[in-house]
Motif scaffolding. Structure first.
Motif, PDB file in Angstrom:
ATOM      1  N   TYR A  22      32.363  29.002   1.804  1.00 53.09           N
ATOM      2  CA  TYR A  22      33.512  29.436   1.014  1.00 53.09           C
ATOM      3  C   TYR A  22      33.779  28.409  -0.076  1.00 53.09           C
ATOM      4  CZ  TYR A  22      37.883  31.901   0.067  1.00 53.09           C
ATOM      5  OH  TYR A  22      38.873  32.653  -0.518  1.00 53.09           O
ATOM      6  N   TYR A  23      34.094  28.890  -1.266  1.00 49.74           N
ATOM      7  CA  TYR A  23      34.435  28.026  -2.391  1.00 49.74           C
ATOM      8  C   TYR A  23      35.908  28.244  -2.739  1.00 49.74           C
ATOM      9  CZ  TYR A  23      29.400  27.423  -3.389  1.00 49.74           C
ATOM     10  OH  TYR A  23      28.050  27.139  -3.313  1.00 49.74           O
ATOM     11  N   PHE A  24      36.755  27.241  -2.521  1.00 50.63           N
ATOM     12  CA  PHE A  24      38.120  27.335  -3.026  1.00 50.63           C
ATOM     13  C   PHE A  24      38.045  27.203  -4.545  1.00 50.63           C
ATOM     14  CE2 PHE A  24      38.829  25.807   1.336  1.00 50.63           C
ATOM     15  CZ  PHE A  24      39.706  26.789   1.769  1.00 50.63           C
ATOM     16  N   ASP A  25      38.811  28.037  -5.256  1.00 53.84           N
ATOM     17  CA  ASP A  25      38.661  28.099  -6.705  1.00 53.84           C
ATOM     18  C   ASP A  25      40.004  28.453  -7.336  1.00 53.84           C
ATOM     19  OD1 ASP A  25      37.892  28.444  -9.313  1.00 53.84           O
ATOM     20  OD2 ASP A  25      36.434  30.033  -8.929  1.00 53.84           O
ATOM     21  N   ASN A  26      40.678  27.455  -7.922  1.00 51.56           N
ATOM     22  CA  ASN A  26      41.979  27.740  -8.540  1.00 51.56           C
ATOM     23  C   ASN A  26      41.855  28.355  -9.923  1.00 51.56           C
ATOM     24  OD1 ASN A  26      41.338  25.514 -10.171  1.00 51.56           O
ATOM     25  ND2 ASN A  26      42.617  24.102  -8.974  1.00 51.56           N
ATOM     26  N   ARG A  27      40.620  28.588 -10.393  1.00 52.11           N
ATOM     27  CA  ARG A  27      40.417  29.288 -11.660  1.00 52.11           C
ATOM     28  C   ARG A  27      40.259  30.789 -11.449  1.00 52.11           C
ATOM     29  NH1 ARG A  27      35.264  25.882 -13.192  1.00 52.11           N
ATOM     30  NH2 ARG A  27      35.004  26.403 -10.975  1.00 52.11           N
ATOM     31  N   ASP A  28      40.187  31.217 -10.199  1.00 48.15           N
ATOM     32  CA  ASP A  28      40.036  32.637  -9.883  1.00 48.15           C
ATOM     33  C   ASP A  28      41.331  33.377 -10.209  1.00 48.15           C
ATOM     34  OD1 ASP A  28      38.602  34.901  -8.511  1.00 48.15           O
ATOM     35  OD2 ASP A  28      40.356  34.731  -7.207  1.00 48.15           O
ATOM     36  N   ASN A  29      41.242  34.397 -11.026  1.00 46.45           N
ATOM     37  CA  ASN A  29      42.444  35.098 -11.489  1.00 46.45           C
ATOM     38  C   ASN A  29      43.215  35.775 -10.365  1.00 46.45           C
ATOM     39  OD1 ASN A  29      41.986  34.402 -14.179  1.00 46.45           O
ATOM     40  ND2 ASN A  29      40.708  36.202 -14.573  1.00 46.45           N
ATOM     41  N   ASP A  39      31.198  33.300  20.056  1.00 49.99           N
ATOM     42  CA  ASP A  39      30.012  34.105  20.364  1.00 49.99           C
ATOM     43  C   ASP A  39      28.799  33.728  19.523  1.00 49.99           C
ATOM     44  OD1 ASP A  39      31.135  35.550  22.352  1.00 49.99           O
ATOM     45  OD2 ASP A  39      31.388  37.403  21.219  1.00 49.99           O
ATOM     46  N   LEU A  40      29.011  32.976  18.451  1.00 49.64           N
ATOM     47  CA  LEU A  40      27.947  32.748  17.491  1.00 49.64           C
ATOM     48  C   LEU A  40      27.342  31.344  17.516  1.00 49.64           C
ATOM     49  CD1 LEU A  40      29.461  34.526  14.365  1.00 49.64           C
ATOM     50  CD2 LEU A  40      27.663  35.370  15.863  1.00 49.64           C
ATOM     51  N   SER A  41      27.906  30.451  18.271  1.00 47.97           N
ATOM     52  CA  SER A  41      27.473  29.051  18.248  1.00 47.97           C
ATOM     53  C   SER A  41      25.959  28.932  18.448  1.00 47.97           C
ATOM     54  CB  SER A  41      28.208  28.271  19.348  1.00 47.97           C
ATOM     55  OG  SER A  41      27.826  26.920  19.320  1.00 47.97           O
ATOM     56  N   PRO A  42      25.256  28.091  17.627  1.00 45.28           N
ATOM     57  CA  PRO A  42      25.861  27.265  16.577  1.00 45.28           C
ATOM     58  C   PRO A  42      26.001  28.009  15.246  1.00 45.28           C
ATOM     59  CG  PRO A  42      23.528  26.781  16.743  1.00 45.28           C
ATOM     60  CD  PRO A  42      23.820  27.817  17.791  1.00 45.28           C
ATOM     61  N   VAL A  43      27.082  27.728  14.549  1.00 45.36           N
ATOM     62  CA  VAL A  43      27.316  28.269  13.215  1.00 45.36           C
ATOM     63  C   VAL A  43      27.670  27.112  12.296  1.00 45.36           C
ATOM     64  CG1 VAL A  43      28.749  29.774  11.791  1.00 45.36           C
ATOM     65  CG2 VAL A  43      28.162  30.476  14.098  1.00 45.36           C
ATOM     66  N   TYR A  44      27.083  27.112  11.103  1.00 44.88           N
ATOM     67  CA  TYR A  44      27.405  26.089  10.116  1.00 44.88           C
ATOM     68  C   TYR A  44      28.309  26.707   9.056  1.00 44.88           C
ATOM     69  CZ  TYR A  44      23.846  23.225  12.280  1.00 44.88           C
ATOM     70  OH  TYR A  44      23.133  22.495  13.193  1.00 44.88           O
ATOM     71  N   LEU A  45      29.359  25.985   8.711  1.00 40.82           N
ATOM     72  CA  LEU A  45      30.327  26.450   7.734  1.00 40.82           C
ATOM     73  C   LEU A  45      30.498  25.380   6.657  1.00 40.82           C
ATOM     74  CD1 LEU A  45      32.622  28.213   6.631  1.00 40.82           C
ATOM     75  CD2 LEU A  45      34.137  27.203   8.354  1.00 40.82           C
ATOM     76  N   VAL A  46      30.294  25.767   5.396  1.00 39.74           N
ATOM     77  CA  VAL A  46      30.434  24.844   4.273  1.00 39.74           C
ATOM     78  C   VAL A  46      31.621  25.290   3.424  1.00 39.74           C
ATOM     79  CG1 VAL A  46      29.317  23.819   2.259  1.00 39.74           C
ATOM     80  CG2 VAL A  46      27.941  24.457   4.265  1.00 39.74           C
ATOM     81  N   LEU A  47      32.595  24.395   3.251  1.00 42.54           N
ATOM     82  CA  LEU A  47      33.791  24.680   2.463  1.00 42.54           C
ATOM     83  C   LEU A  47      33.828  23.751   1.257  1.00 42.54           C
ATOM     84  CD1 LEU A  47      36.459  24.949   5.313  1.00 42.54           C
ATOM     85  CD2 LEU A  47      35.097  26.785   4.294  1.00 42.54           C
ATOM     86  N   ASP A  48      33.796  24.317   0.068  1.00 40.54           N
ATOM     87  CA  ASP A  48      33.788  23.501  -1.140  1.00 40.54           C
ATOM     88  C   ASP A  48      35.171  23.433  -1.779  1.00 40.54           C
ATOM     89  OD1 ASP A  48      32.266  22.096  -3.326  1.00 40.54           O
ATOM     90  OD2 ASP A  48      33.106  23.752  -4.487  1.00 40.54           O
ATOM     91  N   ALA A  49      35.515  22.253  -2.303  1.00 38.53           N
ATOM     92  CA  ALA A  49      36.727  22.035  -3.110  1.00 38.53           C
ATOM     93  C   ALA A  49      38.016  22.288  -2.339  1.00 38.53           C
ATOM     94  CB  ALA A  49      36.684  22.888  -4.378  1.00 38.53           C
ATOM     95  N   MET A  50      38.179  21.616  -1.210  1.00 34.63           N
ATOM     96  CA  MET A  50      39.421  21.732  -0.454  1.00 34.63           C
ATOM     97  C   MET A  50      40.626  21.354  -1.301  1.00 34.63           C
ATOM     98  SD  MET A  50      40.861  22.467   2.476  1.00 34.63           S
ATOM     99  CE  MET A  50      39.613  22.384   3.765  1.00 34.63           C
ATOM    100  N   ASP A  51      40.442  20.477  -2.294  1.00 35.25           N
ATOM    101  CA  ASP A  51      41.558  20.066  -3.146  1.00 35.25           C
ATOM    102  C   ASP A  51      42.067  21.193  -4.034  1.00 35.25           C
ATOM    103  OD1 ASP A  51      39.849  19.485  -5.922  1.00 35.25           O
ATOM    104  OD2 ASP A  51      38.766  18.947  -4.109  1.00 35.25           O
ATOM    105  N   GLU A  52      41.305  22.283  -4.162  1.00 34.89           N
ATOM    106  CA  GLU A  52      41.743  23.429  -4.954  1.00 34.89           C
ATOM    107  C   GLU A  52      42.412  24.495  -4.098  1.00 34.89           C
ATOM    108  OE1 GLU A  52      39.161  24.989  -7.942  1.00 34.89           O
ATOM    109  OE2 GLU A  52      38.128  23.083  -8.245  1.00 34.89           O
ATOM    110  N   CYS A  53      42.620  24.187  -2.834  1.00 34.60           N
ATOM    111  CA  CYS A  53      43.298  25.119  -1.923  1.00 34.60           C
ATOM    112  C   CYS A  53      44.805  24.861  -1.976  1.00 34.60           C
ATOM    113  CB  CYS A  53      42.783  24.933  -0.497  1.00 34.60           C
ATOM    114  SG  CYS A  53      43.634  25.955   0.725  1.00 34.60           S
ATOM    115  N   SER A  54      45.585  25.896  -2.219  1.00 30.65           N
ATOM    116  CA  SER A  54      47.040  25.762  -2.312  1.00 30.65           C
ATOM    117  C   SER A  54      47.703  25.631  -0.947  1.00 30.65           C
ATOM    118  CB  SER A  54      47.631  26.961  -3.062  1.00 30.65           C
ATOM    119  OG  SER A  54      47.385  28.167  -2.341  1.00 30.65           O
ATOM    120  N   GLU A  55      46.955  25.914   0.107  1.00 37.21           N
ATOM    121  CA  GLU A  55      47.494  25.832   1.474  1.00 37.21           C
ATOM    122  C   GLU A  55      46.574  24.982   2.343  1.00 37.21           C
ATOM    123  OE1 GLU A  55      49.619  30.250   1.448  1.00 37.21           O
ATOM    124  OE2 GLU A  55      47.734  29.959   2.506  1.00 37.21           O
ATOM    125  N   ALA A  56      46.157  23.842   1.792  1.00 36.04           N
ATOM    126  CA  ALA A  56      45.178  22.998   2.481  1.00 36.04           C
ATOM    127  C   ALA A  56      45.678  22.547   3.850  1.00 36.04           C
ATOM    128  CB  ALA A  56      44.832  21.788   1.618  1.00 36.04           C
TER     129      ALA A  56
END
Length: 287
Positions: free
Chosen positions: A141-148, A206-223
């Motif tokens: 997931y990419y947090f993106d504060n430029r997304d309209n 149910d899915l382990s192992p699962v890898y999750l990549v989160l980009d730009a946490m600083d652009e999340c308004s509810e971090a």
């Protein structure tokens, strides 16, 4: 100079709503939430994962996906892939902290770097590397504060997207998600944040192992809220987070500080070399 941290910026936001206003996306509207246990039955054996996904008719699957209204992070991924200089960011695959995270079954790797340090391109390189292995699931997931639409800056958007990625496959839907859909009056009501979070926790087991990549946490308004959700998920997922801010006051297993490595300068040099070569080719073409 004191380095920016999540804890400090959240405390500033609480004491002064205008604090950090020059840093878009940090903790606006952060609030507590309560978990709701939907009492779904989760498979405990990795061999039963495929059996956990029920095949519904095509209309049901389409209706559930439409009801989720999940933001599409693939647009950010593709844009970053198109702009990334080949070979940059690949140093991380041999970094000791990354290797430990990659070989683990759960936990959080926090990657911190200042503006312009290439965090998004690094996230994209990690996603490409993980997706090349078919032995496990890689979500991102990419947090993106430029997304309209602003759906890529809040906790709801993240949870919706992760559920779409983890709980739906082709013409199948995890029963926990189907139950949440049923409890939401078969899609006539939006799911609550607590319902999305609890369902995601069940699905992730149910899915382990699962890898999750989160980009730009600083652009999340509810971090702050997102980190509380991750605290429940990190027991089942290997999570990598990139951010401008330190993970102060938050428990992470592994840490990489981009500003304290020489790799950032190597990536810049590689990027500049590519631009120089491209300019030479363009000049010869014009001649």
């Amino acid at each position: 100079m004191t380095e920016p941290s999540l804890g400090r910026h959240f405390r500033e936001q609480q004491s002064n709503p205008q604090a950090g206003a020059d840093r878009p996306g940090m903790f606006a509207g952060a609030s507590h939430f309560s978990m709701v246990n939907p009492q779904f039955q989760a498979a405990t054996n990795i061999q039963n994962i495929q059996n956990s996904y029920h095949t519904w008719n095509a209309n049901d699957v389409f209706a559930i996906r439409k009801w989720l209204k999940a933001p599409d992070p693939s647009t950010n991924f593709v844009a970053a892939c198109d702009k990334r200089t080949p070979g940059t960011g690949e140093w991380i695959f041999s970094h000791p902290e990354f290797v430990k995270w990659r070989e683990a079954t759960s936990g959080i790797l926090w990657i911190q770097g200042k503006v312009g340090s290439g965090k998004t391109f690094l996230s994209t390189a990690i996603i490409e590397n993980l997706q090349a292995n078919q032995a496990f699931l890689c979500c991102y997931y990419y947090f993106d504060n430029r997304d309209n639409s602003q759906t890529k800056t809040n906790a709801r958007g993240l949870l919706q997207s992760l559920l779409l990625q983890m709980a739906t496959r082709d013409e199948t839907v995890h029963p926990a998600l189907h139950e949440l859909y049923r409890r939401s009056n078969h899609g006539l009501m939006e799911p609550t944040i607590a319902g999305l979070s609890a369902t995601l926790e069940v699905v992730s087991k149910d899915l382990s192992p699962v890898y999750l990549v989160l980009d730009a946490m600083d652009e999340c308004s509810e971090a702050f809220d997102v980190l509380k959700h991750l605290a429940h998920l990190k027991k089942n997922l290997c999570i990598a987070v990139t951010s401008r801010y330190l993970a102060t006051d938050y428990d992470v297993s592994w840490y990489i500080h981009l500003d304290h490595t020489e790799y950032f300068h190597q990536d810049i040099a590689q990027y500049l070399e590519e631009k120089i070569q491209a300019s030479k080719i363009e000049a010869r073409t014009l001649d």
